[in-house]
Design a protein around this motif. Structure first.
Motif, PDB file in Angstrom:
ATOM      1  N   PRO A  66      -2.693   2.816   6.290  1.00 21.24           N
ATOM      2  CA  PRO A  66      -3.431   0.976   6.446  1.00 21.24           C
ATOM      3  C   PRO A  66      -3.039   0.824   8.212  1.00 21.24           C
ATOM      4  O   PRO A  66      -3.316   0.340   8.670  1.00 21.24           O
ATOM      5  CB  PRO A  66      -2.328   0.422   5.795  1.00 21.24           C
ATOM      6  CG  PRO A  66      -1.166   1.750   5.524  1.00 21.24           C
ATOM      7  CD  PRO A  66      -2.034   2.458   5.366  1.00 21.24           C
TER       8      PRO A  66
ATOM      9  N   ARG B 203      -3.841   0.408  12.474  1.00 19.77           N
ATOM     10  CA  ARG B 203      -5.297   0.550  13.047  1.00 19.77           C
ATOM     11  C   ARG B 203      -4.921   1.862  13.793  1.00 19.77           C
ATOM     12  O   ARG B 203      -5.709   2.182  14.495  1.00 19.77           O
ATOM     13  CB  ARG B 203      -5.353  -0.321  13.698  1.00 19.77           C
ATOM     14  CG  ARG B 203      -5.548  -1.618  12.748  1.00 19.77           C
ATOM     15  CD  ARG B 203      -6.222  -3.084  13.422  1.00 19.77           C
ATOM     16  NE  ARG B 203      -7.372  -3.377  14.036  1.00 19.77           N
ATOM     17  CZ  ARG B 203      -9.190  -2.896  13.844  1.00 19.77           C
ATOM     18  NH1 ARG B 203      -8.409  -3.581  12.503  1.00 19.77           N
ATOM     19  NH2 ARG B 203      -9.442  -3.202  14.756  1.00 19.77           N
TER      20      ARG B 203
ATOM     21  N   ARG C  20     -13.100   0.331   8.245  1.00 21.01           N
ATOM     22  CA  ARG C  20     -12.627  -0.596   7.852  1.00 21.01           C
ATOM     23  C   ARG C  20     -11.518  -1.311   9.474  1.00 21.01           C
ATOM     24  O   ARG C  20     -11.299  -1.960   9.381  1.00 21.01           O
ATOM     25  CB  ARG C  20     -11.289   0.247   7.739  1.00 21.01           C
ATOM     26  CG  ARG C  20     -11.001   1.265   6.570  1.00 21.01           C
ATOM     27  CD  ARG C  20     -10.397   1.788   5.818  1.00 21.01           C
ATOM     28  NE  ARG C  20      -9.018   1.066   6.725  1.00 21.01           N
ATOM     29  CZ  ARG C  20      -7.538   2.087   6.767  1.00 21.01           C
ATOM     30  NH1 ARG C  20      -7.832   3.191   6.960  1.00 21.01           N
ATOM     31  NH2 ARG C  20      -6.508   1.055   6.877  1.00 21.01           N
ATOM     32  N   LEU C  21     -12.420  -0.731  10.462  1.00 22.90           N
ATOM     33  CA  LEU C  21     -12.154  -0.979  12.398  1.00 22.90           C
ATOM     34  C   LEU C  21     -12.419  -2.548  12.541  1.00 22.90           C
ATOM     35  O   LEU C  21     -12.477  -2.432  13.533  1.00 22.90           O
ATOM     36  CB  LEU C  21     -11.826  -0.240  13.280  1.00 22.90           C
ATOM     37  CG  LEU C  21     -10.925   0.793  13.046  1.00 22.90           C
ATOM     38  CD1 LEU C  21     -11.397   1.938  14.174  1.00 22.90           C
ATOM     39  CD2 LEU C  21      -9.552   0.629  13.174  1.00 22.90           C
TER      40      LEU C  21
ATOM     41  N   HIS D 181     -22.533  -5.023   4.717  1.00 20.67           N
ATOM     42  CA  HIS D 181     -21.209  -5.715   5.046  1.00 20.67           C
ATOM     43  C   HIS D 181     -21.534  -6.005   7.096  1.00 20.67           C
ATOM     44  O   HIS D 181     -20.777  -7.347   7.047  1.00 20.67           O
ATOM     45  CB  HIS D 181     -20.027  -4.307   5.521  1.00 20.67           C
ATOM     46  CG  HIS D 181     -19.166  -4.131   4.251  1.00 20.67           C
ATOM     47  ND1 HIS D 181     -17.925  -5.021   3.543  1.00 20.67           N
ATOM     48  CD2 HIS D 181     -19.330  -3.160   3.993  1.00 20.67           C
ATOM     49  CE1 HIS D 181     -17.657  -5.047   2.884  1.00 20.67           C
ATOM     50  NE2 HIS D 181     -17.992  -3.523   2.900  1.00 20.67           N
TER      51      HIS D 181
ATOM     52  N   CYS E 292      -7.007   7.194   6.451  1.00 17.59           N
ATOM     53  CA  CYS E 292      -6.748   6.637   4.945  1.00 17.59           C
ATOM     54  C   CYS E 292      -5.669   5.257   5.164  1.00 17.59           C
ATOM     55  O   CYS E 292      -5.019   4.729   4.252  1.00 17.59           O
ATOM     56  CB  CYS E 292      -7.170   7.812   4.452  1.00 17.59           C
ATOM     57  SG  CYS E 292      -7.758   8.262   3.032  1.00 17.59           S
TER      58      CYS E 292
ATOM     59  N   VAL F 184      -5.728   4.542  12.205  1.00 16.68           N
ATOM     60  CA  VAL F 184      -7.283   5.075  11.740  1.00 16.68           C
ATOM     61  C   VAL F 184      -7.990   5.350  13.148  1.00 16.68           C
ATOM     62  O   VAL F 184      -9.125   6.425  12.699  1.00 16.68           O
ATOM     63  CB  VAL F 184      -7.811   3.546  11.358  1.00 16.68           C
ATOM     64  CG1 VAL F 184      -9.830   4.169  11.349  1.00 16.68           C
ATOM     65  CG2 VAL F 184      -7.147   3.649  10.111  1.00 16.68           C
TER      66      VAL F 184
ATOM     67  N   LEU G  10     -16.693   5.632   7.578  1.00 13.70           N
ATOM     68  CA  LEU G  10     -15.708   4.564   6.656  1.00 13.70           C
ATOM     69  C   LEU G  10     -14.499   3.721   7.269  1.00 13.70           C
ATOM     70  O   LEU G  10     -14.237   2.510   7.496  1.00 13.70           O
ATOM     71  CB  LEU G  10     -14.966   5.283   5.250  1.00 13.70           C
ATOM     72  CG  LEU G  10     -15.897   5.445   4.422  1.00 13.70           C
ATOM     73  CD1 LEU G  10     -15.461   6.175   2.444  1.00 13.70           C
ATOM     74  CD2 LEU G  10     -16.571   4.342   3.456  1.00 13.70           C
ATOM     75  N   ALA G  11     -14.127   4.789   8.231  1.00 11.98           N
ATOM     76  CA  ALA G  11     -13.539   4.293   9.367  1.00 11.98           C
ATOM     77  C   ALA G  11     -13.615   3.480  10.401  1.00 11.98           C
ATOM     78  O   ALA G  11     -13.141   1.977  10.517  1.00 11.98           O
ATOM     79  CB  ALA G  11     -12.261   5.512  10.132  1.00 11.98           C
TER      80      ALA G  11
ATOM     81  N   TRP H 198       0.686  -1.565   0.203  1.00 12.97           N
ATOM     82  CA  TRP H 198       0.044   0.055  -0.231  1.00 12.97           C
ATOM     83  C   TRP H 198       1.000   1.270   0.038  1.00 12.97           C
ATOM     84  O   TRP H 198       1.489   1.697   1.131  1.00 12.97           O
ATOM     85  CB  TRP H 198      -0.992   0.099   1.031  1.00 12.97           C
ATOM     86  CG  TRP H 198      -1.821   0.677   0.966  1.00 12.97           C
ATOM     87  CD1 TRP H 198      -1.946   1.896   0.645  1.00 12.97           C
ATOM     88  CD2 TRP H 198      -3.016   1.332   2.051  1.00 12.97           C
ATOM     89  NE1 TRP H 198      -3.116   2.814   0.851  1.00 12.97           N
ATOM     90  CE2 TRP H 198      -3.773   2.017   1.729  1.00 12.97           C
ATOM     91  CE3 TRP H 198      -4.101   0.365   2.943  1.00 12.97           C
ATOM     92  CZ2 TRP H 198      -5.119   2.348   2.227  1.00 12.97           C
ATOM     93  CZ3 TRP H 198      -4.654  -0.110   3.880  1.00 12.97           C
ATOM     94  CH2 TRP H 198      -5.274   1.356   3.395  1.00 12.97           C
TER      95      TRP H 198
END
Length: 156
Positions: A52, A54, A87-88, A121, A50, A57, A83-84, A7
């Motif tokens: 990678p 954690r 992701r978590l 999701h 944004c 984030v 969105l965060a 990434w």
């Protein structure tokens, strides 16, 4: 062709460094460019979520939570928070934020799509989690059954 798993965060990190320097130069409520100081916090939080890592984030989520609570750029901050949280893997928090966003802007098609994405999701991961739990329970029951049989079949 195999996609790279690396990434590239160099652009995000460069932007984050720029924002961090602006934050450090800001002593009052206004930046040298005339932006309110909270806008720099928003930019920093947006970039952090944004990345990678954690921890990055989570730092971004913390800043975004503060901005939403203060009423600064609520809709935009809520979108990044949703969105965060996704992701978590924090689906309940993502869903609460998506509902708050819909309450702010009920007619926005993008916000409705984001809400649907959260629900999608949540359902998919919920089913996967339930299947995993059922598999673990079945394995436990089987191992207990085998263990009980071997204890009962021992000669006395």
């Amino acid at each position: 062709m195999v996609a790279s798993l690396h990434w590239d965060t160099s652009g995000i990190l460069a932007d984050l460094g720029d924002v961090q320097r602006q934050v450090e130069q800001t002593s009052s409520g206004q930046t040298s460019s005339g932006q309110p100081a909270w806008r720099l916090d928003f930019e920093r939080a947006r970039l952090l979520v944004c990345l990678p890592g954690r921890l990055d984030v989570r730092s971004g989520v913390s800043l975004l939570d503060q901005l939403v609570d203060a009423g600064h750029s609520r809709a935009e901050a809520l979108r990044y928070l949703i969105l965060a949280h996704l992701r978590l893997g924090e689906y309940a928090k993502a869903q609460r934020r998506a509902e708050a966003l819909l309450n702010l802007q009920t007619q926005d098609a993008t916000d409705r799509l984001l809400h649907s994405l959260v629900l999608d999701h949540t359902i998919k991961d919920g089913i996967s989690g339930a299947l995993l739990a059922a598999g673990l329970i079945a394995a436990l029951v089987l191992s207990l059954g085998v263990g009980l049989r071997s204890v009962n079949s021992r000669p006395s």
